[in-house]
Enzyme design. Structure first.
Site, PDB file in Angstrom:
ATOM      1  CG  ASN A 119       2.426  -5.023   5.947  1.00  0.00           C
ATOM      2  OD1 ASN A 119       2.552  -4.048   6.681  1.00  0.00           O
ATOM      3  ND2 ASN A 119       2.821  -5.019   4.685  1.00  0.00           N
ATOM      4  CB  VAL A 128      -0.074   1.752  10.562  1.00  0.00           C
ATOM      5  CG1 VAL A 128       0.718   0.482  10.809  1.00  0.00           C
ATOM      6  CG2 VAL A 128      -0.692   2.257  11.864  1.00  0.00           C
ATOM      7  N   PRO A 129       2.706   2.691   8.361  1.00  0.00           N
ATOM      8  CG  PRO A 129       4.960   3.245   8.594  1.00  0.00           C
ATOM      9  CD  PRO A 129       3.673   3.134   9.369  1.00  0.00           C
ATOM     10  CB  CYS A 130       1.479  -1.599   5.536  1.00  0.00           C
ATOM     11  SG  CYS A 130       0.099  -0.820   4.701  1.00  0.00           S
ATOM     12  CG  HIS A 131       3.642   3.271   2.375  1.00  0.00           C
ATOM     13  ND1 HIS A 131       2.897   3.678   3.471  1.00  0.00           N
ATOM     14  CD2 HIS A 131       4.671   4.147   2.259  1.00  0.00           C
ATOM     15  CE1 HIS A 131       3.457   4.775   3.973  1.00  0.00           C
ATOM     16  NE2 HIS A 131       4.520   5.077   3.259  1.00  0.00           N
TER      17      HIS A 131
END
Length: 169
Positions: A119, A128-131
């Site tokens: 991540n 790529v929504p790692c948040h």
């Protein structure tokens, strides 16, 4: 590979890609380099054709007009990293998931640290929504762009639900 910079509410975004897709989107503080800020201003009028759609969609996201991205991606990473990044793409806009939940979804609850590591190596900021990955207790956890950016992104995606949760940051 082509490169462009755009100004966002969270700093200067650097977009790198070619006809095969966007391979990197990263962010840095405006204060990191006045040269980057100048470049962003100049390049907004001359964004390379292969990056125009990505720049446009990111701008729409920040203006609240978009909650998904459709431009072509071209990431490079290990098979496991790709698996984690694909798992991140399945977290819906406005939702969050814990590292533990993501590990379970990917089929190995014991891989939580490896999932967290992959991540953290995500090359495509926001897209790529790692948040959207948080601690099991609902807390904000590490974020390469800084926890203040993670908080901003989560509130941007779900202002009514998230505002009260992370008020101590």
């Amino acid at each position: 590979m082509e490169t462009t910079y755009i100004k966002t509410p969270l700093g200067i975004a650097k977009i790198i890609g070619d006809e095969n897709g966007v391979s990197v989107i990263s962010v840095s503080d405006e204060g990191d380099s006045t040269a980057k800020l100048e470049q962003a201003k100049q390049m907004s009028d001359s964004i390379p054709k292969v990056l125009q759609e990505a720049a446009s969609q990111l701008n729409d996201y920040f203006e609240g007009k978009r909650n998904d991205f459709t431009f072509k991606l071209n990431t490079s990473g290990t098979e496991f990293q790709q698996k984690v990044w694909n798992g991140l793409l399945e977290i819906p806009f406005g939702k969050t998931m814990s590292y533990l939940e993501l590990s379970k979804k990917l089929g190995d609850v014991k891989a939580i640290r490896a999932v967290a590591s992959a991540n953290g190596k995500n090359p495509l900021w926001i897209v790529v929504p790692c948040h959207r990955v948080i601690g099991s207790d609902g807390s904000l956890t590490g974020y390469a762009g800084g926890l203040w950016r993670k908080k901003w992104l989560l509130e941007h995606e779900n202002p009514s639900k998230q505002q009260g949760l992370f008020s101590d940051l």
